[in-house]
Design a protein around this motif. Sequence first.
Motif, PDB file in Angstrom:
ATOM      1  N   ASP A   1      -8.304   8.190  -8.709  1.00  0.00           N
ATOM      2  CA  ASP A   1      -9.019   6.969  -9.100  1.00  0.00           C
ATOM      3  C   ASP A   1      -8.105   5.759  -9.241  1.00  0.00           C
ATOM      4  N   THR A   2      -6.939   5.927  -9.865  1.00  0.00           N
ATOM      5  CA  THR A   2      -6.055   4.768 -10.055  1.00  0.00           C
ATOM      6  C   THR A   2      -5.586   4.228  -8.707  1.00  0.00           C
ATOM      7  N   PHE A   3      -5.338   5.103  -7.759  1.00  0.00           N
ATOM      8  CA  PHE A   3      -4.931   4.667  -6.417  1.00  0.00           C
ATOM      9  C   PHE A   3      -6.081   3.909  -5.752  1.00  0.00           C
ATOM     10  N   ASP A   4      -7.298   4.432  -5.853  1.00  0.00           N
ATOM     11  CA  ASP A   4      -8.470   3.755  -5.283  1.00  0.00           C
ATOM     12  C   ASP A   4      -8.610   2.337  -5.828  1.00  0.00           C
ATOM     13  N   ARG A   5      -8.487   2.198  -7.139  1.00  0.00           N
ATOM     14  CA  ARG A   5      -8.640   0.878  -7.771  1.00  0.00           C
ATOM     15  C   ARG A   5      -7.541  -0.091  -7.331  1.00  0.00           C
ATOM     16  N   GLU A   6      -6.307   0.386  -7.298  1.00  0.00           N
ATOM     17  CA  GLU A   6      -5.179  -0.471  -6.889  1.00  0.00           C
ATOM     18  C   GLU A   6      -5.319  -0.931  -5.433  1.00  0.00           C
ATOM     19  N   ILE A   7      -5.722  -0.025  -4.560  1.00  0.00           N
ATOM     20  CA  ILE A   7      -5.893  -0.373  -3.142  1.00  0.00           C
ATOM     21  C   ILE A   7      -7.055  -1.356  -2.987  1.00  0.00           C
ATOM     22  N   ALA A   8      -8.146  -1.129  -3.692  1.00  0.00           N
ATOM     23  CA  ALA A   8      -9.290  -2.044  -3.622  1.00  0.00           C
ATOM     24  C   ALA A   8      -8.877  -3.444  -4.064  1.00  0.00           C
ATOM     25  N   ALA A   9      -8.112  -3.540  -5.122  1.00  0.00           N
ATOM     26  CA  ALA A   9      -7.635  -4.848  -5.591  1.00  0.00           C
ATOM     27  C   ALA A   9      -6.693  -5.487  -4.572  1.00  0.00           C
ATOM     28  N   LEU A  10      -5.882  -4.688  -3.927  1.00  0.00           N
ATOM     29  CA  LEU A  10      -4.934  -5.193  -2.927  1.00  0.00           C
ATOM     30  C   LEU A  10      -5.654  -5.742  -1.708  1.00  0.00           C
ATOM     31  N   LEU A  11      -6.705  -5.075  -1.273  1.00  0.00           N
ATOM     32  CA  LEU A  11      -7.381  -5.436  -0.030  1.00  0.00           C
ATOM     33  C   LEU A  11      -8.386  -6.562  -0.180  1.00  0.00           C
ATOM     34  N   GLN A  12      -8.806  -6.847  -1.403  1.00  0.00           N
ATOM     35  CA  GLN A  12      -9.826  -7.902  -1.569  1.00  0.00           C
ATOM     36  C   GLN A  12      -9.236  -9.249  -1.795  1.00  0.00           C
TER      37      GLN A  12
ATOM     38  N   ALA B   1       0.833  -1.202   0.000  1.00  0.00           N
ATOM     39  CA  ALA B   1       0.000   0.000   0.000  1.00  0.00           C
ATOM     40  C   ALA B   1       0.868   1.253   0.000  1.00  0.00           C
ATOM     41  N   TYR B   2       1.963   1.215   0.744  1.00  0.00           N
ATOM     42  CA  TYR B   2       2.871   2.358   0.773  1.00  0.00           C
ATOM     43  C   TYR B   2       3.511   2.580  -0.600  1.00  0.00           C
ATOM     44  N   ARG B   3       3.911   1.511  -1.272  1.00  0.00           N
ATOM     45  CA  ARG B   3       4.485   1.637  -2.621  1.00  0.00           C
ATOM     46  C   ARG B   3       3.457   2.203  -3.609  1.00  0.00           C
ATOM     47  N   LEU B   4       2.214   1.752  -3.488  1.00  0.00           N
ATOM     48  CA  LEU B   4       1.155   2.283  -4.347  1.00  0.00           C
ATOM     49  C   LEU B   4       0.930   3.769  -4.067  1.00  0.00           C
ATOM     50  N   TYR B   5       1.013   4.157  -2.810  1.00  0.00           N
ATOM     51  CA  TYR B   5       0.881   5.563  -2.412  1.00  0.00           C
ATOM     52  C   TYR B   5       1.980   6.405  -3.056  1.00  0.00           C
ATOM     53  N   VAL B   6       3.193   5.909  -2.986  1.00  0.00           N
ATOM     54  CA  VAL B   6       4.311   6.644  -3.592  1.00  0.00           C
ATOM     55  C   VAL B   6       4.126   6.749  -5.101  1.00  0.00           C
ATOM     56  N   ASP B   7       3.772   5.648  -5.744  1.00  0.00           N
ATOM     57  CA  ASP B   7       3.643   5.630  -7.202  1.00  0.00           C
ATOM     58  C   ASP B   7       2.460   6.439  -7.727  1.00  0.00           C
TER      59      ASP B   7
ATOM     60  N   MET C   1       2.052  10.403  -4.539  1.00  0.00           N
ATOM     61  CA  MET C   1       3.155  11.357  -4.398  1.00  0.00           C
ATOM     62  C   MET C   1       3.739  11.801  -5.740  1.00  0.00           C
ATOM     63  N   LYS C   2       3.556  10.999  -6.763  1.00  0.00           N
ATOM     64  CA  LYS C   2       4.057  11.378  -8.097  1.00  0.00           C
ATOM     65  C   LYS C   2       3.018  12.134  -8.914  1.00  0.00           C
ATOM     66  N   ASP C   3       1.821  12.319  -8.355  1.00  0.00           N
ATOM     67  CA  ASP C   3       0.771  13.062  -9.046  1.00  0.00           C
ATOM     68  C   ASP C   3       1.035  14.562  -8.877  1.00  0.00           C
ATOM     69  N   PRO C   4       1.252  15.282  -9.973  1.00  0.00           N
ATOM     70  CA  PRO C   4       1.584  16.707  -9.857  1.00  0.00           C
ATOM     71  C   PRO C   4       0.440  17.565  -9.319  1.00  0.00           C
ATOM     72  N   PHE C   5      -0.780  17.037  -9.302  1.00  0.00           N
ATOM     73  CA  PHE C   5      -1.929  17.808  -8.842  1.00  0.00           C
ATOM     74  C   PHE C   5      -2.303  17.514  -7.388  1.00  0.00           C
ATOM     75  N   TYR C   6      -1.631  16.534  -6.777  1.00  0.00           N
ATOM     76  CA  TYR C   6      -1.939  16.207  -5.380  1.00  0.00           C
ATOM     77  C   TYR C   6      -1.240  17.198  -4.461  1.00  0.00           C
ATOM     78  N   ILE C   7      -1.975  17.702  -3.492  1.00  0.00           N
ATOM     79  CA  ILE C   7      -1.432  18.608  -2.484  1.00  0.00           C
ATOM     80  C   ILE C   7      -1.213  17.796  -1.217  1.00  0.00           C
ATOM     81  N   ALA C   8       0.014  17.806  -0.718  1.00  0.00           N
ATOM     82  CA  ALA C   8       0.375  17.010   0.460  1.00  0.00           C
ATOM     83  C   ALA C   8      -0.527  17.325   1.645  1.00  0.00           C
TER      84      ALA C   8
END
Length: 138
Positions: free
Chosen positions: A127-138, A104-110, A113-120
Amino acid sequence: MASLWIINKAGGLVFQSEHFAYPHRANGEPELSSNDYLILAGTLHGIHAIASRIVPAPGKHSQGLEVLEAENLLIHIKMTQTGTKFVLLTHTTHPNPGAILERAYRLYVDHVMKDPFYIAEMPIRIDTFDREIAALLQ
């Protein structure tokens, strides 16, 4: 099945992905509101901070709470270098919660943190993060 929370360094819940069968839902009780989750995240943040200060050995330092185990519930916490906490809630029989947190931490970084529009420190709405995390947790 598991649930992942990401808590910023100020104690605010910035991401939540629920894939967990909470017992209160089976009893017909109302689901937790978003405000309930914010309160829970803030409380966990406070407990983590207190646990990092309570070290029985003089001169030793602690990263804080890492694992909290209750009957049928396991809470794993990964503290990052920036103060962001990844919290995984899962059943006590989960085979490898530490690996899930690392992934999950690697997905967060990828994805975050690499999204230029995300504000820390702000809520994560990617959306891509949501989908990846959902797949990871199920």
